[in-house]
Design a protein around this motif. Structure first.
Motif, PDB file in Angstrom:
ATOM      1  N   THR A 128       0.799  -1.205   0.000  1.00  0.00           N
ATOM      2  CA  THR A 128       0.000   0.000   0.000  1.00  0.00           C
ATOM      3  C   THR A 128       0.837   1.262   0.000  1.00  0.00           C
ATOM      4  OG1 THR A 128      -0.039  -0.110   2.378  1.00  0.00           O
ATOM      5  CG2 THR A 128      -1.899  -1.076   1.222  1.00  0.00           C
ATOM      6  N   GLY A 129       2.113   1.109   0.326  1.00  0.00           N
ATOM      7  CA  GLY A 129       2.915   2.303   0.558  1.00  0.00           C
ATOM      8  C   GLY A 129       3.304   3.031  -0.702  1.00  0.00           C
ATOM      9  N   GLN A 130       4.142   4.017  -0.502  1.00  0.00           N
ATOM     10  CA  GLN A 130       4.547   4.857  -1.616  1.00  0.00           C
ATOM     11  C   GLN A 130       5.383   4.105  -2.625  1.00  0.00           C
ATOM     12  OE1 GLN A 130       6.446   8.492  -0.767  1.00  0.00           O
ATOM     13  NE2 GLN A 130       5.127   8.935   0.959  1.00  0.00           N
ATOM     14  N   ASP A 217      10.172  14.754 -28.183  1.00  0.00           N
ATOM     15  CA  ASP A 217       8.813  15.293 -28.287  1.00  0.00           C
ATOM     16  C   ASP A 217       8.020  15.032 -27.025  1.00  0.00           C
ATOM     17  OD1 ASP A 217       9.677  15.763 -30.766  1.00  0.00           O
ATOM     18  OD2 ASP A 217       7.886  15.048 -31.786  1.00  0.00           O
ATOM     19  N   ASP A 218       8.122  13.835 -26.554  1.00  0.00           N
ATOM     20  CA  ASP A 218       7.320  13.495 -25.396  1.00  0.00           C
ATOM     21  C   ASP A 218       7.893  12.251 -24.761  1.00  0.00           C
ATOM     22  OD1 ASP A 218       5.218  13.792 -23.648  1.00  0.00           O
ATOM     23  OD2 ASP A 218       4.117  12.196 -24.644  1.00  0.00           O
ATOM     24  N   CYS A 219       7.786  12.154 -23.466  1.00  0.00           N
ATOM     25  CA  CYS A 219       8.231  10.910 -22.848  1.00  0.00           C
ATOM     26  C   CYS A 219       7.307  10.534 -21.709  1.00  0.00           C
ATOM     27  CB  CYS A 219       9.662  11.030 -22.366  1.00  0.00           C
ATOM     28  SG  CYS A 219      10.069  12.563 -21.576  1.00  0.00           S
ATOM     29  N   THR A 220       7.233   9.265 -21.459  1.00  0.00           N
ATOM     30  CA  THR A 220       6.450   8.768 -20.344  1.00  0.00           C
ATOM     31  C   THR A 220       7.364   7.917 -19.484  1.00  0.00           C
ATOM     32  OG1 THR A 220       5.803   6.840 -21.602  1.00  0.00           O
ATOM     33  CG2 THR A 220       4.317   8.701 -21.644  1.00  0.00           C
ATOM     34  N   PHE A 221       7.059   7.861 -18.206  1.00  0.00           N
ATOM     35  CA  PHE A 221       7.956   7.190 -17.287  1.00  0.00           C
ATOM     36  C   PHE A 221       7.276   6.082 -16.530  1.00  0.00           C
ATOM     37  CE2 PHE A 221       9.664  11.459 -17.764  1.00  0.00           C
ATOM     38  CZ  PHE A 221      10.951  11.156 -18.124  1.00  0.00           C
ATOM     39  N   HIS A 222       8.092   5.188 -16.070  1.00  0.00           N
ATOM     40  CA  HIS A 222       7.637   4.154 -15.148  1.00  0.00           C
ATOM     41  C   HIS A 222       7.138   4.849 -13.890  1.00  0.00           C
ATOM     42  CE1 HIS A 222       8.226   0.907 -12.131  1.00  0.00           C
ATOM     43  NE2 HIS A 222       7.794   0.164 -13.130  1.00  0.00           N
ATOM     44  N   GLN A 223       6.243   4.197 -13.193  1.00  0.00           N
ATOM     45  CA  GLN A 223       5.638   4.901 -12.061  1.00  0.00           C
ATOM     46  C   GLN A 223       6.619   5.193 -10.933  1.00  0.00           C
ATOM     47  OE1 GLN A 223       3.068   2.881  -9.489  1.00  0.00           O
ATOM     48  NE2 GLN A 223       3.256   0.906 -10.494  1.00  0.00           N
ATOM     49  N   LEU A 227       7.444  12.286 -11.037  1.00  0.00           N
ATOM     50  CA  LEU A 227       7.024  13.101 -12.177  1.00  0.00           C
ATOM     51  C   LEU A 227       7.084  14.583 -11.873  1.00  0.00           C
ATOM     52  CD1 LEU A 227       4.030  11.019 -13.480  1.00  0.00           C
ATOM     53  CD2 LEU A 227       6.261  11.260 -14.501  1.00  0.00           C
ATOM     54  N   SER A 228       6.758  14.932 -10.635  1.00  0.00           N
ATOM     55  CA  SER A 228       6.716  16.365 -10.334  1.00  0.00           C
ATOM     56  C   SER A 228       8.116  16.959 -10.428  1.00  0.00           C
ATOM     57  CB  SER A 228       6.117  16.605  -8.957  1.00  0.00           C
ATOM     58  OG  SER A 228       6.649  15.678  -8.051  1.00  0.00           O
ATOM     59  N   PHE A 230      10.422  15.867 -12.448  1.00  0.00           N
ATOM     60  CA  PHE A 230      10.753  15.957 -13.861  1.00  0.00           C
ATOM     61  C   PHE A 230      10.125  17.209 -14.452  1.00  0.00           C
ATOM     62  CE2 PHE A 230       9.638  15.044 -18.308  1.00  0.00           C
ATOM     63  CZ  PHE A 230      10.918  14.858 -18.809  1.00  0.00           C
ATOM     64  N   ASP A 231       8.934  17.491 -14.007  1.00  0.00           N
ATOM     65  CA  ASP A 231       8.231  18.637 -14.560  1.00  0.00           C
ATOM     66  C   ASP A 231       8.922  19.940 -14.189  1.00  0.00           C
ATOM     67  OD1 ASP A 231       5.928  19.298 -16.118  1.00  0.00           O
ATOM     68  OD2 ASP A 231       5.246  20.388 -14.346  1.00  0.00           O
ATOM     69  N   ARG A 251       9.586   9.598 -27.530  1.00  0.00           N
ATOM     70  CA  ARG A 251       9.239   9.666 -28.930  1.00  0.00           C
ATOM     71  C   ARG A 251       9.922  10.897 -29.514  1.00  0.00           C
ATOM     72  NH1 ARG A 251       5.307  12.335 -31.070  1.00  0.00           N
ATOM     73  NH2 ARG A 251       4.590  12.894 -29.021  1.00  0.00           N
TER      74      ARG A 251
ATOM     75  N   MET B 135      -2.771   4.931  -0.873  1.00  0.00           N
ATOM     76  CA  MET B 135      -3.631   3.917  -1.480  1.00  0.00           C
ATOM     77  C   MET B 135      -5.004   3.894  -0.814  1.00  0.00           C
ATOM     78  SD  MET B 135      -2.652   0.651  -3.144  1.00  0.00           S
ATOM     79  CE  MET B 135      -3.730  -0.614  -3.735  1.00  0.00           C
ATOM     80  N   GLU B 173       1.771  10.232  -4.923  1.00  0.00           N
ATOM     81  CA  GLU B 173       2.349   9.088  -4.237  1.00  0.00           C
ATOM     82  C   GLU B 173       1.691   7.759  -4.554  1.00  0.00           C
ATOM     83  OE1 GLU B 173       1.810  10.480  -0.361  1.00  0.00           O
ATOM     84  OE2 GLU B 173       3.592  11.760  -0.367  1.00  0.00           O
ATOM     85  N   SER B 209       2.886  12.821 -18.383  1.00  0.00           N
ATOM     86  CA  SER B 209       3.955  11.956 -18.869  1.00  0.00           C
ATOM     87  C   SER B 209       3.981  10.620 -18.142  1.00  0.00           C
ATOM     88  CB  SER B 209       5.298  12.666 -18.782  1.00  0.00           C
ATOM     89  OG  SER B 209       5.378  13.437 -17.627  1.00  0.00           O
TER      90      SER B 209
END
Lengths: 408, 922
Positions: A128-130, A217-223, A227-228, A230-231, A251, B135, B173, B209
């Motif tokens: 359940t954790g982060q 152009d754009d990229c997506t990341f593993h969870q 993300l913040s 990166f932004d 891409r 969660m 998170e 992203s």
């Protein structure tokens, strides 16, 4: 379920939509070889989520028992139920991270009895954790990590050699064998980052790096990637899961090195004969070798016989696939190769013209066609005493063909 | 069990195994219970004890498992025992148990909603939103959203800036799925001002992203919705637009099924904000091995994005597609070329030449499709491309589909004077007249008449032949009627005939298949979900049992109102009027269309206008009743949207006025004007009728129906010689007296006329039922328009059956009986239409519930069978005193339904209108 079977699976014509609505009930389906995975709902659910979930479910199942086949599913019925129980609750996807699932759903099922209370609570907090993707207390004698930059080049070229659309979709796959809870930072020659740094330092470096940098152009990341962060700073920092995972996808469309050019020449000689000449040119450093080259030249349906002459490699006409397949094992950069074929046609009274499907090509080259370079990958582990230098890192670039087509 | 065998007989034995320590075995037993508890509820009770015990197990996994399983057992008796353990688990120390328990509340709510409320689980669930574990938060949000969906009125998820802040923190998170739940929930929130919207947007953008496309789409949804609140000249607005494009493009490299979902959504987004993707045309180019559904969607988007800048590329691609294998796809590609020609005028020439190239390929279906498309191009650019006709004629023989044949015939008829052998061509078609489909027959008839009018000398014989074929040998009433009309027209007055038949046709508009703006706005709120895949509002495919909340985009805030461009005004402003009231679809639509009507829409095809008229009628009902006795405030655009805080007051006012209306009506029963009158609406905008504007309404006064017209001369010349005529309609409405305008109408003058009507005219069933086509003539020209008349003007006074309810009597709707069932008042109503049709309706009123239901349980006649779909239509409380109106609203809605007319149908129906005018006395 029966309605779905009758209406979709056994429908005569091709599937017209992956979402079907039968009697106010919506069916979503995904097909994996000959297995249909379907999700059912009566409400206005998030369709994208449903499909993502179906894909993830496929991934999880593959991770547990390999290929999804009829036999495998029958053999692992209980396991699948158990998995479903855990990844889905009342229609809400819960946790689909294989690594985490494997800690408490095991194929043997014996382990659970021996678990101590501590372990149990550890499992739950991890689930359940982060950081649901990594458990604590991993130890390796040798800290190693492998980085693969896999790119596939997609190209659509007109017969005149004009590029209609081209893009590279790349993936960075990482295999990590690191102890503890390492914090990683990944850097590549992304234009925006370099420009930002270039401003701070002298102009000279800015210019020099400007040439080598690429525009993503754009990229997506593993969870696992924050993300913040990166932004705001465009830095990619993460705590990696143990083992292999896909760190990011990206891409690019600009400044792509097209490893091969295909020049087709089709001539219709009378009604029963067709002459095809195809030239391929490799367009990269002569020191590099491209591998597994395969060119597929489609032929009309009413082909009766084919004569092929090629300078290099082997070429064969495969009647079942309606194509001439030309294979070259290895080819160095800046070379040229040619094939010519005469195709005999059976006379038909079919008015319909041959649709001329595009010539497609497969290959593998040991560089990244987008020009992406890994600049650094730093590992920090605050608790255990190993530093960035102790980690053995491997980087490999592979460029593959995606849909690499030339119309003829 | 899993292979489909019934093993319920083993129930007791299996239950005995429940107490095992083996986790895997336990899971299997639980699985068995879930399956068979329902069939053996009594025995299932035996299991309860173990469940309760398991809920206190030291192992959190077992605790969670027990709670999860109990929630899945849908047996009432078990549910009762579930409450206590559930409450404990909701407060469990282990997050894993808490998150499972949160979902369990949603399960329980599905089984027994009342129980959940009584036990106070909802409050506990709300507390969980501020839990420390992300969660748990995500699952609590998911559960609450689901519960809130089935209770549209209750304010379960009352989001405020604080809770939003918490959610946004949790968003960073939690797992991908949790992010989806939170984002979906955020999309339902309406920020207070643009600053708040912007800060939320800023925190949501990183999600774009994410690797999971569902997360991306949900984030896009939130952004699209909140963007509505940002003013356009803000820098941030621009950057946001820029940021949206790349993720959308990336979605297209996902698996085909996801691509399909993404494309359907992009289609919506492109319609709403074309600027986002205008430079990304290339990515929508079709790949050879895309699945067919992806190809078709891509094509659709390509057309929408086509503009002058990229048209050359698009055309080249489309031409390439036209040589592909899949017939459907090829057809659509050819059609797309035509759409491009109509959309981008500069490219028309190139499109036509492309089409000609395609015709040269001689592939049968390509040629046919190309001809249909060329017909449309001719309509858009008359007299510009006749040079191609010769090529078209060459392919005459290969046409075998009715649509293509009809199109070809239309072209021949239209350009008869330029085709030397037009008569021969048409004659060749005439030989097999009876084997043709109706479409072709009608077209052929018209074409020959046109030909005759252009070259009267040579074609006399031909015309007589076709007229006799159409009128004497045909079974089709449409064909016969049209034949007779032409015959009479030609025999009495060829000059008039020429004017009618060869009249200039309205140009076809370019974008015909756009989704209606209201629907579009609603769908934008549903990005990522099934609704956006089907392009239908959820109510269209979700079981009616659950109330479906209509979502609307938030209005722009007052500060940005001034900067808003006209095209967004209709989208934002009207929904602001009643953000908290659940608007019925019709009302909202009426509001919107009313705004649109302000400046008359530039030359829309006639079919569209009639739809708008209908909507305005509806609006009459909706708006008027909302406003009650403050009619001065009428007019959507001037009506300043009250801020959210003022809404309850507004609602109260409307309730009050509704009540006072009730009294008004009761006192007004005895007086003359009993019936409710719809406010006047513009039927014929001046732009379409050479300066003559007609607005009007229908009334019923002491037994007679009349049409109140208001004629305004907006032209520069004087108008005289007015006359009016109706086309045949469902109830035989006809003018009882000629239209009397005594003095000539000088420029800028307005006259009001009341035209008495009777119902002795000839009858023809119209679609919708209450559609009325009207022709008005003056010294300048003849104009046609169609309108929907409210059905209640047809309700006659002797429709009374038994006991009288004074409330509805004013509108000639009578109460049959009143019953009290399950704390609901049921009113049974009857009414009778002028042609003797009885309508029975059931009115369900629930005290304390703002919505009530009209049901038509037994349609009196098959003709009204089509009324059934409106059963269960929720109506606004303030409509109560005007049940007649609302009934009518329901009727009017039926006519065009929630879906918009199809493109092709639309385009094709047009020429047929132009061909069926009513003759007017000269």
């Amino acid at each position: 379920v029966d309605a779905f079977r009758v209406n979709v699976i056994h429908a005569r014509q091709q599937v017209r939509s992956p979402v079907t609505n039968i009697a106010r009930t919506s069916f979503f389906h995904v097909k994996r070889s000959n297995i249909w995975l379907a999700a059912v709902t009566k409400q206005n659910v998030n369709a994208a989520m449903v499909f993502e979930f179906l894909y993830k479910m496929c991934d999880v199942m593959t991770a547990y028992f390999g290929k999804i086949s009829e036999e495998n599913i029958k053999n692992n019925f209980v396991l699948i139920y158990e998995l479903l129980d855990e990844i889905l609750d009342f229609g809400y996807p819960q946790n689909s991270e294989t690594g985490a699932l494997k800690t408490f759903i095991t194929q043997q099922g014996i382990k659970s009895q021996h678990q101590t209370k501590e372990e149990q609570s550890q499992i739950t907090s991890q689930v359940t954790g982060q950081i649901g993707w990594r458990r604590e207390g991993i130890k390796y004698r040798r800290n190693e990590l492998f980085l693969d930059v896999l790119e596939s080049v997609n190209l659509l070229m007109s017969p005149q050699g004009q590029v209609l659309s081209a893009h590279v979709s790349g993936r960075v796959v990482m295999k990590s064998y690191l102890s503890g809870m390492p914090e990683c930072k990944f850097g590549m020659n992304d234009k925006i980052v370099i420009e930002k740094q270039g401003k701070g330092t002298a102009d000279e470096t800015g210019k020099r790096s400007g040439k080598q940098s690429i525009a993503i152009d754009d990229c997506t990341f593993h969870q696992c990637v924050r993300l913040s962060k990166f932004d705001s700073e465009r830095s990619i920092s993460f705590i990696p899961p143990d083992g292999e995972f896909e760190l990011m996808r990206y891409r690019t469309t600009k400044d792509i090195i097209l490893p091969f050019r295909v020049i087709p020449l089709v001539r219709e000689v009378g009604r029963t004969k067709l002459e095809v000449k195809v030239v391929i040119k490799s367009n990269f450093k002569p020191s590099l070798l491209a591998q597994k080259i395969e060119v597929r030249i489609p032929t009309p349906l009413n082909t009766s016989g084919v004569q092929v002459i090629c300078m290099k490699g082997k070429a064969k006409y495969k009647a079942s696939e309606n194509a001439i397949v030309w294979k070259i094992k290895r080819m160095a950069g800046m070379k040229e190769s040619q094939i010519s074929a005469e195709i005999e046609l059976l006379p038909t009274n079919d008015k319909k013209k041959w649709a001329r499907p595009p010539i497609s090509m497969n290959f593998e080259v040991p560089f990244a066609p987008s020009g992406l370079k890994v600049r650094y990958l730093k590992v920090f582990e605050p608790k255990l005493n190993y530093s960035d230098h102790d980690v053995i890192k491997w980087v490999r670039y592979i460029g593959r063909s995606g849909i690499y087509e030339t119309r003829c | 069990m899993t292979v489909g065998k019934d093993v319920s007989a083993l129930f007791p034995d299996v239950v005995n195994c429940m107490q095992t320590d083996n986790l895997e075995l336990k899971k299997l037993v639980y699985l068995y219970l879930m399956n068979y508890a329902k069939s053996q509820p009594d025995m299932a009770i035996m299991a309860v004890n173990t469940f309760v015990k398991d809920c206190e197990d030291p192992n959190p996994l077992i605790r969670a498992l027990a709670v999860r399983t109990m929630g899945c057992i849908r047996v009432d008796k078990i549910t009762e025992y579930l409450c206590e353990p559930l409450r404990k688990c909701l407060k469990d120390e282990d997050p894993y148990v808490r998150k499972t328990a949160a979902v369990c509340v949603a399960k329980l709510h599905d089984i027994n909603a009342q129980l959940v409320e009584d036990q106070g689980f909802l409050d506990t669930l709300k507390d969980l939103i501020s839990d420390s574990n992300p969660m748990v938060v995500a699952n609590a949000v998911a559960a609450l959203s689901e519960i809130a969906e089935s209770h549209p009125s209750s304010n379960l998820l009352d989001l405020n800036p604080q809770s939003i802040n918490k959610l946004l923190t949790a968003l960073n998170e939690c797992t991908e799925w949790g992010q989806i739940f939170i984002l979906d929930c955020l999309a339902n929130y309406t920020p207070k001002d643009d600053r708040e919207a912007q800060s939320i947007c800023e925190r949501v953008t990183p999600r774009l992203s994410h690797a999971n496309s569902a997360v991306v789409l949900s984030a896009v949804k939130v952004l699209m919705k909140f963007m509505e609140m940002l003013s356009k000249d803000l820098d941030y607005y621009g950057t946001l637009l820029k940021k949206l494009a790349p993720p959308l493009v990336t979605l297209l490299s996902a698996e085909p099924e996801l691509q399909y979902v993404a494309l359907r959504n992009i289609n919506l987004i492109v319609q709403k904000r074309p600027e986002i993707l205008k430079h990304e045309m290339k990515v929508f180019f079709v790949k050879y091995n895309d699945p067919i559904y992806v190809k078709l969607e891509k094509l659709d988007i390509m057309i929408r994005l086509a503009s002058q800048a990229n048209i050359a590329q698009v055309l080249a691609e489309l031409k390439e597609y036209a040589t592909e294998v899949d017939v459907d796809f090829v057809r659509k590609a050819v059609r797309a070329i035509g759409r491009c020609a109509i959309k981008v005028e500069q490219s028309a020439e190139r499109c036509v030449s492309t089409l000609l190239d395609l015709i040269q390929t001689k592939v049968n279906y390509v040629v046919q499709e190309a001809i249909v498309v060329i017909k449309d191009i001719f309509r858009k650019y008359p007299n510009k491309y006749e040079s191609v006709i010769a090529t078209l004629c060459e392919n005459l023989d290969s046409l075998d589909e009715p649509e293509a044949r009809a199109a070809m015939i239309w072209i021949v008829g239209e350009y008869a004077e330029r085709i030397d052998n037009a008569d021969e061509l048409l004659e060749s078609f005439l030989e097999g007249f009876h084997d043709e489909s109706t479409q072709v027959q009608l077209q052929l008839l018209t074409a020959i008449v046109k030909l005759f009018l252009k070259k009267p000398t040579e074609t006399q014989e031909l015309v007589q032949q076709v007229l006799s074929l159409a009128t004497q040998d045909s079974d089709n009433p449409d064909l016969r009627d049209r034949g007779y009309i032409y015959w009479r027209l030609l025999s009495t007055d060829p000059v008039a005939a020429k004017e009618v038949v060869l009249a200039e046709k309205p140009l076809i508009s370019e974008e015909t298949d756009l989704i209606e703006p209201t629907l579009l706005d609603e769908l934008i709120c549903y990005i990522g979900t099934l609704a956006s895949v089907y392009h239908k509002p959820p109510s269209a495919f979700v079981e009616g049992g659950r109330g479906v909340v209509h979502k609307s985009l938030p209005p722009r805030t007052a500060s940005s109102e001034s900067t808003e461009s006209p095209e967004t005004a209709p989208a934002g402003a009207p929904s602001g009027e009643q953000p908290d009231v659940i608007p019925t679809q019709g009302d909202l639509l009426g509001d919107l269309l009313n705004l649109d009507l302000g400046p008359p829409v530039s030359g829309p095809p006639l079919a569209t206008t009639s739809v708008q008229m209908g909507a305005v009628d509806l609006l009459g009902g909706g708006l008027d009743s909302l406003m009650g006795d403050e009619p001065e405030g009428i007019g959507g655009p001037n009506f300043v949207a009250p801020p959210a805080a003022a809404v309850p007051a507004n609602l109260g006012a409307s309730m009050g006025s509704g009540l006072s209306d009730l009294f008004d009506l009761t006192s007004g029963v005895g007086t003359l004007s009993g019936s409710y009158v719809v406010p006047k609406a513009v039927w014929l905008p001046a732009m379409k009728a050479k300066g003559l504007e007609i607005s009007g309404t229908f009334t019923r006064q002491v037994g007679s129906i009349s049409m109140d017209l208001q004629l305004t001369n907006k032209a520069l010349q004087v108008m005289t010689d007015f006359a009016i005529q109706f086309n045949r309609n469902s109830f035989g409405l006809a003018p009882a007296a000629p239209l009397q305008v005594h003095a000539p109408l000088s420029p800028n003058q307005t006259v009001e006329i009341s035209l008495p009507l009777n119902t002795v005219g000839s009858v023809m069933k119209m679609e919708p039922l209450n559609n009325l086509q009207v022709a008005v003539k003056n010294n300048i020209d003849v104009f046609y328009f169609s309108t929907l008349y409210p059905l209640h003007i047809l309700f006659v006074e002797d429709g009374k059956m038994e006991a009288v309810s004074s409330r509805l009597q004013g509108s000639n709707i009578f109460t049959v009986a009143k019953r009290n069932v399950e704390a609901q008042d049921m009113l049974y109503q009857s009414l009778k239409l002028t042609n003797g049709i009885w309508v029975l309706a059931e009115l369900r009123i629930q005290p304390g519930n703002p919505s009530f239901t009209v049901r038509l349980p037994a349609p009196a006649l098959p003709a009204l069978g089509c009324l059934l779909p409106c059963a269960g239509q929720p109506l606004l409380p303030s409509l109560l005193p005007r049940a007649g109106v609302s009934l009518m609203g329901a009727l009017a809605q039926l006519g065009w339904g929630p879906s918009e007319p199809d493109v092709n149908e639309h385009q094709n129906s047009e020429p047929s209108f132009q061909l069926s005018p009513i003759r007017l006395p000269r």
